[in-house]
Motif scaffolding. Structure first.
Motif, PDB file in Angstrom:
ATOM      1  N   MET A   1      12.628  12.553 -15.042  1.00 54.18           N
ATOM      2  CA  MET A   1      13.233  11.249 -14.736  1.00 54.18           C
ATOM      3  C   MET A   1      12.158  10.294 -14.242  1.00 54.18           C
ATOM      4  SD  MET A   1      16.255  10.410 -12.005  1.00 54.18           S
ATOM      5  CE  MET A   1      15.179  10.236 -10.595  1.00 54.18           C
ATOM      6  N   PRO A   2      11.916   9.222 -14.982  1.00 58.21           N
ATOM      7  CA  PRO A   2      10.889   8.301 -14.489  1.00 58.21           C
ATOM      8  C   PRO A   2      11.434   7.495 -13.308  1.00 58.21           C
ATOM      9  CG  PRO A   2      11.848   7.486 -16.543  1.00 58.21           C
ATOM     10  CD  PRO A   2      12.596   8.732 -16.179  1.00 58.21           C
ATOM     11  N   SER A   3      10.687   7.511 -12.228  1.00 53.32           N
ATOM     12  CA  SER A   3      11.135   6.740 -11.065  1.00 53.32           C
ATOM     13  C   SER A   3      10.033   5.769 -10.694  1.00 53.32           C
ATOM     14  CB  SER A   3      11.412   7.676  -9.898  1.00 53.32           C
ATOM     15  OG  SER A   3      10.247   8.383  -9.573  1.00 53.32           O
ATOM     16  N   SER A   4      10.398   4.716  -9.995  1.00 51.33           N
ATOM     17  CA  SER A   4       9.374   3.770  -9.610  1.00 51.33           C
ATOM     18  C   SER A   4       8.562   4.360  -8.461  1.00 51.33           C
ATOM     19  CB  SER A   4      10.020   2.452  -9.185  1.00 51.33           C
ATOM     20  OG  SER A   4      10.828   2.678  -8.057  1.00 51.33           O
ATOM     21  N   PRO A   5       7.286   4.002  -8.395  1.00 44.91           N
ATOM     22  CA  PRO A   5       6.444   4.562  -7.338  1.00 44.91           C
ATOM     23  C   PRO A   5       6.914   4.122  -5.952  1.00 44.91           C
ATOM     24  CG  PRO A   5       5.258   2.876  -8.569  1.00 44.91           C
ATOM     25  CD  PRO A   5       6.545   3.099  -9.278  1.00 44.91           C
ATOM     26  N   LEU A   6       6.596   4.915  -4.944  1.00 41.03           N
ATOM     27  CA  LEU A   6       6.969   4.560  -3.575  1.00 41.03           C
ATOM     28  C   LEU A   6       6.205   3.317  -3.122  1.00 41.03           C
ATOM     29  CD1 LEU A   6       8.511   5.487  -0.952  1.00 41.03           C
ATOM     30  CD2 LEU A   6       6.300   6.405  -0.225  1.00 41.03           C
ATOM     31  N   LEU A   7       4.962   3.244  -3.570  1.00 39.26           N
ATOM     32  CA  LEU A   7       4.123   2.135  -3.118  1.00 39.26           C
ATOM     33  C   LEU A   7       3.381   1.520  -4.302  1.00 39.26           C
ATOM     34  CD1 LEU A   7       2.819   0.635  -0.622  1.00 39.26           C
ATOM     35  CD2 LEU A   7       0.989   2.319  -0.785  1.00 39.26           C
ATOM     36  N   GLN A   8       3.463   0.199  -4.381  1.00 40.03           N
ATOM     37  CA  GLN A   8       2.674  -0.509  -5.393  1.00 40.03           C
ATOM     38  C   GLN A   8       1.839  -1.564  -4.676  1.00 40.03           C
ATOM     39  OE1 GLN A   8       6.544  -0.951  -7.596  1.00 40.03           O
ATOM     40  NE2 GLN A   8       5.098  -1.645  -9.170  1.00 40.03           N
ATOM     41  N   VAL A   9       0.555  -1.488  -4.877  1.00 42.23           N
ATOM     42  CA  VAL A   9      -0.351  -2.488  -4.308  1.00 42.23           C
ATOM     43  C   VAL A   9      -0.913  -3.258  -5.488  1.00 42.23           C
ATOM     44  CG1 VAL A   9      -2.508  -2.795  -3.045  1.00 42.23           C
ATOM     45  CG2 VAL A   9      -0.884  -1.055  -2.305  1.00 42.23           C
ATOM     46  N   GLU A  10      -0.681  -4.563  -5.490  1.00 42.18           N
ATOM     47  CA  GLU A  10      -1.062  -5.344  -6.673  1.00 42.18           C
ATOM     48  C   GLU A  10      -2.018  -6.463  -6.308  1.00 42.18           C
ATOM     49  OE1 GLU A  10       2.652  -6.698  -8.239  1.00 42.18           O
ATOM     50  OE2 GLU A  10       3.337  -4.661  -8.710  1.00 42.18           O
ATOM     51  N   GLU A  11      -3.245  -6.326  -6.775  1.00 44.92           N
ATOM     52  CA  GLU A  11      -4.251  -7.394  -6.636  1.00 44.92           C
ATOM     53  C   GLU A  11      -4.331  -7.946  -5.212  1.00 44.92           C
ATOM     54  OE1 GLU A  11      -5.807  -9.344  -9.757  1.00 44.92           O
ATOM     55  OE2 GLU A  11      -5.727  -7.203 -10.180  1.00 44.92           O
ATOM     56  N   VAL A  12      -4.360  -7.045  -4.267  1.00 43.00           N
ATOM     57  CA  VAL A  12      -4.336  -7.473  -2.866  1.00 43.00           C
ATOM     58  C   VAL A  12      -5.745  -7.852  -2.391  1.00 43.00           C
ATOM     59  CG1 VAL A  12      -4.049  -6.595  -0.518  1.00 43.00           C
ATOM     60  CG2 VAL A  12      -2.224  -6.308  -2.188  1.00 43.00           C
ATOM     61  N   SER A  13      -5.838  -9.002  -1.750  1.00 38.40           N
ATOM     62  CA  SER A  13      -7.117  -9.442  -1.174  1.00 38.40           C
ATOM     63  C   SER A  13      -6.920  -9.817   0.284  1.00 38.40           C
ATOM     64  CB  SER A  13      -7.654 -10.676  -1.902  1.00 38.40           C
ATOM     65  OG  SER A  13      -7.930 -10.370  -3.239  1.00 38.40           O
ATOM     66  N   LYS A  14      -7.963  -9.581   1.079  1.00 35.30           N
ATOM     67  CA  LYS A  14      -7.933  -9.995   2.473  1.00 35.30           C
ATOM     68  C   LYS A  14      -9.285 -10.595   2.847  1.00 35.30           C
ATOM     69  CE  LYS A  14      -6.664 -10.478   6.702  1.00 35.30           C
ATOM     70  NZ  LYS A  14      -5.609 -11.473   7.016  1.00 35.30           N
ATOM     71  N   ARG A  15      -9.225 -11.801   3.391  1.00 36.22           N
ATOM     72  CA  ARG A  15     -10.458 -12.431   3.875  1.00 36.22           C
ATOM     73  C   ARG A  15     -10.313 -12.702   5.357  1.00 36.22           C
ATOM     74  NH1 ARG A  15      -9.388 -14.731  -1.176  1.00 36.22           N
ATOM     75  NH2 ARG A  15      -8.070 -16.305  -0.219  1.00 36.22           N
ATOM     76  N   PHE A  16     -11.372 -12.466   6.071  1.00 38.54           N
ATOM     77  CA  PHE A  16     -11.383 -12.809   7.494  1.00 38.54           C
ATOM     78  C   PHE A  16     -12.301 -13.999   7.694  1.00 38.54           C
ATOM     79  CE2 PHE A  16     -10.572  -8.157   7.689  1.00 38.54           C
ATOM     80  CZ  PHE A  16      -9.387  -8.192   8.402  1.00 38.54           C
ATOM     81  N   ARG A  17     -11.911 -14.872   8.617  1.00 40.47           N
ATOM     82  CA  ARG A  17     -12.841 -15.933   9.005  1.00 40.47           C
ATOM     83  C   ARG A  17     -13.498 -15.508  10.304  1.00 40.47           C
ATOM     84  NH1 ARG A  17     -13.012 -20.087   5.861  1.00 40.47           N
ATOM     85  NH2 ARG A  17     -14.527 -21.144   7.159  1.00 40.47           N
ATOM     86  N   VAL A  18     -14.807 -15.371  10.265  1.00 35.39           N
ATOM     87  CA  VAL A  18     -15.534 -14.967  11.458  1.00 35.39           C
ATOM     88  C   VAL A  18     -16.569 -16.041  11.760  1.00 35.39           C
ATOM     89  CG1 VAL A  18     -16.897 -13.151  12.544  1.00 35.39           C
ATOM     90  CG2 VAL A  18     -15.258 -12.565  10.763  1.00 35.39           C
ATOM     91  N   GLN A  19     -16.440 -16.681  12.887  1.00 33.85           N
ATOM     92  CA  GLN A  19     -17.363 -17.735  13.290  1.00 33.85           C
ATOM     93  C   GLN A  19     -17.625 -18.727  12.159  1.00 33.85           C
ATOM     94  OE1 GLN A  19     -20.626 -15.350  14.660  1.00 33.85           O
ATOM     95  NE2 GLN A  19     -19.745 -15.113  16.686  1.00 33.85           N
ATOM     96  N   GLY A  20     -16.531 -19.178  11.553  1.00 33.95           N
ATOM     97  CA  GLY A  20     -16.646 -20.197  10.533  1.00 33.95           C
ATOM     98  C   GLY A  20     -17.109 -19.686   9.166  1.00 33.95           C
ATOM     99  N   ARG A  21     -17.426 -18.414   9.110  1.00 32.02           N
ATOM    100  CA  ARG A  21     -17.852 -17.897   7.812  1.00 32.02           C
ATOM    101  C   ARG A  21     -16.766 -16.985   7.250  1.00 32.02           C
ATOM    102  NH1 ARG A  21     -23.624 -15.286   7.950  1.00 32.02           N
ATOM    103  NH2 ARG A  21     -22.818 -14.163   9.753  1.00 32.02           N
ATOM    104  N   GLU A  22     -16.742 -16.880   5.948  1.00 22.77           N
ATOM    105  CA  GLU A  22     -15.696 -16.092   5.323  1.00 22.77           C
ATOM    106  C   GLU A  22     -16.207 -14.709   4.922  1.00 22.77           C
ATOM    107  OE1 GLU A  22     -13.482 -17.526   1.689  1.00 22.77           O
ATOM    108  OE2 GLU A  22     -12.076 -17.801   3.355  1.00 22.77           O
ATOM    109  N   LEU A  23     -15.417 -13.710   5.266  1.00 17.52           N
ATOM    110  CA  LEU A  23     -15.789 -12.341   4.942  1.00 17.52           C
ATOM    111  C   LEU A  23     -14.722 -11.758   4.016  1.00 17.52           C
ATOM    112  CD1 LEU A  23     -16.944  -9.740   7.541  1.00 17.52           C
ATOM    113  CD2 LEU A  23     -15.176  -9.135   5.923  1.00 17.52           C
ATOM    114  N   HIS A  24     -15.153 -11.297   2.849  1.00 15.67           N
ATOM    115  CA  HIS A  24     -14.206 -10.696   1.911  1.00 15.67           C
ATOM    116  C   HIS A  24     -14.077  -9.216   2.229  1.00 15.67           C
ATOM    117  CE1 HIS A  24     -13.903 -14.082  -0.998  1.00 15.67           C
ATOM    118  NE2 HIS A  24     -14.933 -14.455  -0.260  1.00 15.67           N
ATOM    119  N   ALA A  25     -13.010  -8.851   2.951  1.00 14.38           N
ATOM    120  CA  ALA A  25     -12.859  -7.462   3.398  1.00 14.38           C
ATOM    121  C   ALA A  25     -12.258  -6.604   2.304  1.00 14.38           C
ATOM    122  CB  ALA A  25     -11.998  -7.409   4.647  1.00 14.38           C
TER     123      ALA A  25
END
Lengths: 318, 328
Positions: A1-25
């Motif tokens: 039986m095909p079931s949908s996955p418990l977790l789907q992460v899609e194209e997730v991005s996170k950036r932090f701003r540290v002292q005015g500069r951007e960090l791509h975490a």
């Protein structure tokens, strides 16, 4: 039986701003995870593996992308809407001492989560604390102890008991064995395996220890400077590591040789992990890559399939 | 075999915790030969750091050395006055620690910190010390030594800080380098860089290294000989070759079995049950007996001595021969 996955992460991005500069975490990470399975996240410090774990739990908010848990898009849920879902997603930390209140007894710490979610009566909760302690291999008298009275291994078992107290579906294990002695590490790994089987738990296992990730995981993603450079079924990825960074990581592990004349040559990769504030152009691994060409320096590589589910983000892969 | 550079004999160290005492080191004896790389392996609380740090006079105030000698080039470090010991430490014996951030002075330029060790020990004059600092930074693989001389520790990565620590430790060309978990806090690729650097320096300078580590992979690939400590006692001491091919102590075997390596997806785990003893009493029987699958009545009542079961292979186990012959 095909079931949908418990977790789907899609194209997730996170950036932090540290002292005015951007960090791509975390940069455009995607994966799917079925119930009862384990996703291993590996990478060195600063690779974004812990940040990714926190994004999935919504302890951090993603700047882009979507997180779908149990069929529900949780990316934009308010804290109030998240609350009932929190029971289903728990986390185990690297340093159990630091993640436990020094003034709370072990019993109170385990009971706390159940009390917050209004589960059962006081007596029922205390009975459950006993059951949980026994299930993780501790004596029930431990509930009267304070964290400083327990060893690191015992405390990590308490951390696991606490995470399990709400019958979660998903548990993020963030370097759960890194602070433990080797003989205790194996005990905890075995416990995590048993619990997964018994309760059909889904794990995201974050670790810099590739061998343990290979051992425990069904799926693996290798991260470098916030990007997935290689991902796929653990068996396939470790049998056929294709990204130069995955290969370098594997070559850097010092295995016990069979004999003294079979020792590994201590040869090292050049350079260091670049600053995430100022990531290199093109492929972020190119300054350290032994195979880098002009195209690697100029153009960002696309994700390519090298097996049915095994993908590599490298210009040279085919 | 080369002459012993450092010979520790029957060292006993105790810590006073107010309500009780901890017997951290319980009669440890071993030596390090000139040019040798010795691995001192054990889990937390095994006494691996305390043993060498006590010899150097670097234990916490509540620690007491109850017995033993630690002879460096024939002179007992334990009987020396603090001044004499300070002369040797940093000049003849260099030390590097796990966490370079807590060992380096955060408000002092790294170049000055490297120079300081040479000036304190009158190893070199100012001019010469400055030149040698630049040379050391270069040898340690730190790019642009002249510019980096003026930077502070926080301006470096973890791996680079460890290189600076090594530069300080090696500044006065010590005969012995004590490396206390030098790569534990580092990523694997950086660990490889640091170990390669240490190996190169060791070969070049004919220096002895005592490598304190919990990592068998590091110890077996780096060291000539290995000591396994447990509960403040030596359980096994052997050439790396013997250690790899014929471990004879059940604890050594258990530890080796506890390590999960690449390519072992299908293996069964067999953890050592239980945990290490608390050490609030001196050992009267085998400290490992309660976790040992082979323990007998004798193991629970009689302290096994460290004995030589074959040339240069020492084991503290009543049943070592049987273990070795797979007779049990």
């Amino acid at each position: 039986m095909p079931s949908s996955p418990l977790l789907q992460v899609e194209e997730v991005s996170k950036r932090f701003r540290v002292q005015g500069r951007e960090l791509h975490a975390v940069e455009k990470v995607s994966f799917q995870l079925d119930a009862g399975k384990t996703m291993g996240l590996v990478g060195e410090s600063g690779s974004g593996k812990s940040t990714l774990g926190r994004l999935v739990l919504r302890l951090l908010d993603a700047n882009e992308g979507r997180i779908v848990f149990n069929g529900q898009d949780i990316t934009k849920l308010s804290p109030k809407q998240m609350r009932p879902l929190r029971r289903d997603m728990q986390i185990i930390f690297q340093d159990p001492q630091a993640s436990m209140s020094p003034r709370m007894t072990i019993g109170a710490a385990i009971e706390d989560a159940m009390a917050i979610h209004n589960i059962g009566t006081k007596a029922e909760r205390q009975k459950r604390v006993d059951e949980l302690l026994e299930r993780v291999g501790l004596s029930t008298v431990v509930k009267y102890a304070f964290p400083h009275e327990l060893s690191g291994g015992q405390l990590q078992r308490v951390g696991i008991a606490r995470a399990l107290s709400l019958n979660p579906k998903l548990v993020i294990c963030d370097e759960p064995i890194s602070a433990l002695d080797v003989s205790i590490q194996v005990q905890v790994i075995q416990l995590l395996q048993e619990l997964q089987k018994d309760f059909n738990l889904t794990y995201i296992f974050i670790s810099h220890n590739l061998a343990v990730v290979e051992y425990l995981s069904d799926q693996v993603a290798v991260l470098y400077l916030g990007e997935v450079v290689e991902q796929g079924p653990a068996e396939e990825l470790f049998a056929n590591p294709t990204h130069p960074y995955t290969q370098v990581l594997l070559q850097s592990i010092l295995k016990m040789p069979e004999d003294a004349d079979k020792r590994q040559a201590l040869t090292s990769i050049q350079g260091e992990i670049p600053s995430p504030f100022n990531p290199p152009s093109g492929c972020t691994f190119h300054p350290r890559c032994p195979f880098a060409t002009d195209v690697c320096r100029q153009k960002k590589p696309e994700r390519k399939l090298v097996g049915s589910q095994h993908s590599v983000t490298c210009h040279l892969a085919n | 075999m080369a002459e012993a550079l450092l010979a520790i004999d029957d060292l006993r160290v105790q810590f006073d915790r107010g309500e009780d005492e901890v017997f951290a080191v319980n009669g440890v004896s071993f030596s390090i030969a000139e040019g040798e790389a010795l691995g001192i392996v054990g889990e937390s609380g095994s006494g691996k750091s305390v043993t060498l740090m006590s010899a150097l006079g670097l234990i916490r105030e509540n620690g007491k050395i109850m017995a033993g000698t630690a002879k460096f080039q024939g002179h007992d470090l334990l009987k020396m006055r603090p001044r004499q010991l300070e002369d040797i430490r940093g000049r003849d014996i260099g030390v590097i620690f796990q966490d370079p951030m807590t060992s380096l002075n955060p408000v002092m330029r790294i170049g000055d910190q490297i120079m300081e060790s040479m000036l304190t020990h009158q190893y070199a004059g100012r001019r010469e010390a400055f030149e040698r600092t630049l040379q050391l930074l270069h040898e340690m693989g730190i790019p642009e030594p002249k510019a980096r001389f003026r930077n502070y520790p926080h301006e470096f990565s973890g791996g680079m800080r460890q290189r600076i620590m090594i530069a300080i430790a090696l500044a006065c060309e010590p005969q012995l380098l004590i490396a206390d978990e030098p790569t534990t806090a580092l990523d694997v690729t950086v660990q490889m860089q640091i170990l390669a650097l240490l190996q190169e320096q060791r070969r070049k300078k004919q220096m002895s290294i005592a490598m304190i580590t919990h990592d068998f992979g590091v110890a077996t690939n780096f060291c000539d000989r290995i000591i396994v400590l447990y509960a403040g006692q030596i359980m096994e001491m052997a050439d790396t070759r013997q250690f790899l091919l014929q471990p004879a102590h059940p604890y050594t075997m258990g530890l080796k079995n506890s390590i999960i390596e690449i390519g072992q997806r299908d293996r069964q785990l067999s953890p050592i049950p239980g945990m290490a003893p608390t050490l609030t009493e001196p050992p009267k029987s085998c400290s490992f007996a309660s976790r040992c699958p082979f323990a007998t009545e004798r193991c629970r009542s009689e302290l096994p001595a460290l004995r030589e079961i074959s040339p240069n292979h020492h084991v503290a186990c009543h049943r070592a021969e049987e273990v070795l012959a797979h007779a049990i």
